[in-house]
Write a protein that holds these residues in place. Structure first.
Motif, mmCIF file in Angstrom:
data_model
loop_
_atom_site.group_PDB
_atom_site.id
_atom_site.type_symbol
_atom_site.label_atom_id
_atom_site.label_comp_id
_atom_site.label_asym_id
_atom_site.label_seq_id
_atom_site.Cartn_x
_atom_site.Cartn_y
_atom_site.Cartn_z
ATOM 1 N N SER A 66 0.842 -1.205 0.000
ATOM 2 C CA SER A 66 0.000 0.000 0.000
ATOM 3 C C SER A 66 0.870 1.246 0.000
ATOM 4 C CB SER A 66 -0.920 0.018 1.240
ATOM 5 O OG SER A 66 -0.152 0.164 2.425
ATOM 6 N N GLU A 67 0.258 2.388 -0.313
ATOM 7 C CA GLU A 67 0.959 3.664 -0.232
ATOM 8 C C GLU A 67 1.397 3.942 1.192
ATOM 9 O OE1 GLU A 67 2.036 5.872 -2.297
ATOM 10 O OE2 GLU A 67 1.240 5.041 -4.173
ATOM 11 N N LYS A 68 0.600 3.483 2.148
ATOM 12 C CA LYS A 68 0.931 3.686 3.553
ATOM 13 C C LYS A 68 2.248 2.996 3.900
ATOM 14 C CE LYS A 68 0.490 2.938 8.185
ATOM 15 N NZ LYS A 68 1.310 2.046 9.007
ATOM 16 N N VAL A 69 2.430 1.755 3.443
ATOM 17 C CA VAL A 69 3.664 1.034 3.713
ATOM 18 C C VAL A 69 4.837 1.698 2.992
ATOM 19 C CG1 VAL A 69 4.849 -1.188 3.560
ATOM 20 C CG2 VAL A 69 2.414 -1.115 4.094
ATOM 21 N N ARG A 70 4.605 2.213 1.786
ATOM 22 C CA ARG A 70 5.669 2.924 1.062
ATOM 23 C C ARG A 70 6.135 4.134 1.862
ATOM 24 N NH1 ARG A 70 6.546 7.206 -2.197
ATOM 25 N NH2 ARG A 70 4.415 7.930 -1.879
ATOM 26 N N ARG A 71 5.197 4.899 2.413
ATOM 27 C CA ARG A 71 5.568 6.072 3.210
ATOM 28 C C ARG A 71 6.319 5.652 4.473
ATOM 29 N NH1 ARG A 71 0.209 7.572 1.861
ATOM 30 N NH2 ARG A 71 -0.486 7.023 3.978
ATOM 31 N N ASP A 72 5.851 4.570 5.110
ATOM 32 C CA ASP A 72 6.532 4.081 6.303
ATOM 33 C C ASP A 72 7.974 3.679 5.985
ATOM 34 O OD1 ASP A 72 4.314 4.464 7.879
ATOM 35 O OD2 ASP A 72 3.704 2.348 7.921
ATOM 36 N N LEU A 73 8.154 3.000 4.846
ATOM 37 C CA LEU A 73 9.488 2.523 4.478
ATOM 38 C C LEU A 73 10.413 3.693 4.154
ATOM 39 C CD1 LEU A 73 11.350 0.137 3.915
ATOM 40 C CD2 LEU A 73 10.383 -0.003 1.604
ATOM 41 N N ILE A 74 9.939 4.635 3.372
ATOM 42 C CA ILE A 74 10.763 5.800 3.036
ATOM 43 C C ILE A 74 11.087 6.599 4.292
ATOM 44 C CG2 ILE A 74 10.746 8.014 1.809
ATOM 45 C CD1 ILE A 74 9.149 6.626 -0.403
ATOM 46 N N GLY A 75 10.125 6.648 5.210
ATOM 47 C CA GLY A 75 10.323 7.398 6.446
ATOM 48 C C GLY A 75 11.426 6.850 7.330
ATOM 49 N N LEU A 76 11.838 5.596 7.123
ATOM 50 C CA LEU A 76 12.930 5.026 7.904
ATOM 51 C C LEU A 76 14.280 5.623 7.526
ATOM 52 C CD1 LEU A 76 11.876 1.238 7.851
ATOM 53 C CD2 LEU A 76 11.676 2.833 9.774
ATOM 54 N N GLY A 77 14.357 6.215 6.326
ATOM 55 C CA GLY A 77 15.610 6.817 5.884
ATOM 56 C C GLY A 77 16.650 5.822 5.421
ATOM 57 N N TRP A 78 16.245 4.586 5.143
ATOM 58 C CA TRP A 78 17.186 3.568 4.691
ATOM 59 C C TRP A 78 17.503 3.746 3.213
ATOM 60 C CZ3 TRP A 78 14.513 -1.450 6.914
ATOM 61 C CH2 TRP A 78 14.557 -1.389 8.322
ATOM 62 N N GLN A 79 18.652 3.219 2.818
ATOM 63 C CA GLN A 79 18.996 3.202 1.401
ATOM 64 C C GLN A 79 18.229 2.073 0.714
ATOM 65 O OE1 GLN A 79 23.168 2.929 0.546
ATOM 66 N NE2 GLN A 79 22.859 2.533 -1.637
ATOM 67 N N ILE A 80 17.508 2.415 -0.336
ATOM 68 C CA ILE A 80 16.740 1.423 -1.100
ATOM 69 C C ILE A 80 17.232 1.515 -2.545
ATOM 70 C CG2 ILE A 80 14.450 0.639 -1.798
ATOM 71 C CD1 ILE A 80 13.329 2.185 0.605
ATOM 72 N N SER A 81 18.089 0.588 -2.933
ATOM 73 C CA SER A 81 18.688 0.649 -4.269
ATOM 74 C C SER A 81 17.756 0.083 -5.337
ATOM 75 C CB SER A 81 20.019 -0.104 -4.288
ATOM 76 O OG SER A 81 19.838 -1.433 -3.839
ATOM 77 N N GLY A 82 16.875 -0.822 -4.958
ATOM 78 C CA GLY A 82 15.957 -1.408 -5.924
ATOM 79 C C GLY A 82 14.784 -0.493 -6.240
ATOM 80 N N LYS A 83 14.054 -0.812 -7.266
ATOM 81 C CA LYS A 83 12.864 -0.049 -7.649
ATOM 82 C C LYS A 83 11.740 -0.331 -6.661
ATOM 83 C CE LYS A 83 9.653 0.695 -11.499
ATOM 84 N NZ LYS A 83 9.268 0.263 -12.872
ATOM 85 N N LEU A 84 11.151 0.720 -6.107
ATOM 86 C CA LEU A 84 10.088 0.570 -5.110
ATOM 87 C C LEU A 84 8.730 0.692 -5.796
ATOM 88 C CD1 LEU A 84 9.307 0.276 -2.136
ATOM 89 C CD2 LEU A 84 9.555 2.757 -1.886
ATOM 90 N N VAL A 85 7.905 -0.356 -5.661
ATOM 91 C CA VAL A 85 6.633 -0.428 -6.382
ATOM 92 C C VAL A 85 5.508 -0.769 -5.402
ATOM 93 C CG1 VAL A 85 5.365 -1.562 -8.257
ATOM 94 C CG2 VAL A 85 7.845 -1.273 -8.424
ATOM 95 N N VAL A 86 4.369 -0.081 -5.541
ATOM 96 C CA VAL A 86 3.187 -0.379 -4.736
ATOM 97 C C VAL A 86 2.280 -1.313 -5.536
ATOM 98 C CG1 VAL A 86 1.152 0.552 -3.582
ATOM 99 C CG2 VAL A 86 3.299 1.832 -3.550
ATOM 100 N N VAL A 87 2.005 -2.491 -4.992
ATOM 101 C CA VAL A 87 1.068 -3.438 -5.598
ATOM 102 C C VAL A 87 0.031 -3.786 -4.534
ATOM 103 C CG1 VAL A 87 0.745 -5.661 -6.730
ATOM 104 C CG2 VAL A 87 2.860 -4.370 -7.111
ATOM 105 N N PRO A 88 -1.104 -3.097 -4.518
ATOM 106 C CA PRO A 88 -2.095 -3.358 -3.468
ATOM 107 C C PRO A 88 -2.661 -4.768 -3.561
ATOM 108 C CG PRO A 88 -2.534 -1.285 -4.608
ATOM 109 C CD PRO A 88 -1.512 -2.024 -5.416
ATOM 110 N N LEU A 89 -2.999 -5.315 -2.408
ATOM 111 C CA LEU A 89 -3.771 -6.541 -2.379
ATOM 112 C C LEU A 89 -5.198 -6.192 -2.780
ATOM 113 C CD1 LEU A 89 -2.483 -7.918 1.051
ATOM 114 C CD2 LEU A 89 -1.514 -8.266 -1.221
ATOM 115 N N GLY A 90 -6.020 -7.171 -3.025
ATOM 116 C CA GLY A 90 -7.384 -6.835 -3.417
ATOM 117 C C GLY A 90 -8.214 -8.052 -3.731
ATOM 118 N N SER A 91 -9.440 -7.791 -4.115
ATOM 119 C CA SER A 91 -10.389 -8.843 -4.424
ATOM 120 C C SER A 91 -10.460 -9.049 -5.932
ATOM 121 C CB SER A 91 -11.771 -8.466 -3.886
ATOM 122 O OG SER A 91 -12.750 -9.374 -4.350
#
Length: 209
Positions: A66-91
């Motif tokens: 989710s976008e929420k998890v993306r914000r949480d992850l970026i907020g940690l300030g860690w280095q993320i070298s890979g491409k960050l993609v949001v793929v929501p779960l769903g029905s």
């Protein structure tokens, strides 16, 4: 989900030999943001941090739910070298029109593991509040017993409305959840936090408000 059985070295070797990308998925960061929710494992924050950082180090693509998890992850300030993609779960089912059961009766449905952060105690408080004021309300809980919730299990089983207006189904098939939804008109999600609130999506697909 946290697992200790991954050989990160083997993953790096396979990536080098086969030239395939490594995809790492993170459902949520709750052990980092709210370690107090995991009292049975007081070291959960440190272990999850090491696990997540190792995964991020080897990943070419990082999927979050989710976008929420993306914000949480970026907020940690860690280095993320890979491409960050949001793929929501769903029905896989199209949303249905809202249920047409008697609107004068408030019929609540909550599908979730019974655990402290899921908000069941608060939901029961609200249910009791409505009942004391004469509101015609039913509450159906669907979900397996989680951890550190014995007081919650006792409260449900000893509630004067248990097996009447208040029902708890510790396990249910998808078809049974559909059946419970047909007897309800409101999906309720009182959890403190979710990486992706699956029952919100599920409730909408089942025609619940």
């Amino acid at each position: 989900d946290l697992t200790s059985s991954i050989s990160w070295r083997a993953i790096l070797e396979q990536r080098a030999q086969r030239h395939f990308p490594v995809i790492f998925m993170i459902h949520d960061l709750l052990p980092l943001t709210n370690p107090e929710w995991f009292p049975n494992d007081p070291d959960s924050k440190r272990k999850f941090r090491i696990y997540a950082q190792q995964g991020l180090h080897v990943a070419d693509i990082v999927i979050v739910s989710s976008e929420k998890v993306r914000r949480d992850l970026i907020g940690l300030g860690w280095q993320i070298s890979g491409k960050l993609v949001v793929v929501p779960l769903g029905s896989s089912y199209a949303p249905r029109p809202p249920s047409k059961i008697d609107a004068d009766i408030v019929s609540l449905l909550y599908v979730s593991t019974l655990a402290p952060r899921k908000g069941h105690q608060r939901l029961l408080d609200a249910y009791d509040f409505l009942r004391m004021r004469g509101i015609d309300v039913n509450l159906t809980l669907v979900g397996r017993p989680g951890w550190d919730s014995e007081d919650l299990f006792t409260r449900i089983r000893q509630h004067p409305d248990f097996a009447g207006r208040l029902k708890w189904f510790p396990s249910a098939s998808d078809q049974q959840v559909v059946s419970h939804a047909a007897q309800s008109n409101l999906a309720i999600i009182p959890a403190d936090d979710e990486g992706f609130g699956m029952f919100l999506e599920e409730g909408l697909s089942l025609g619940l408000k």
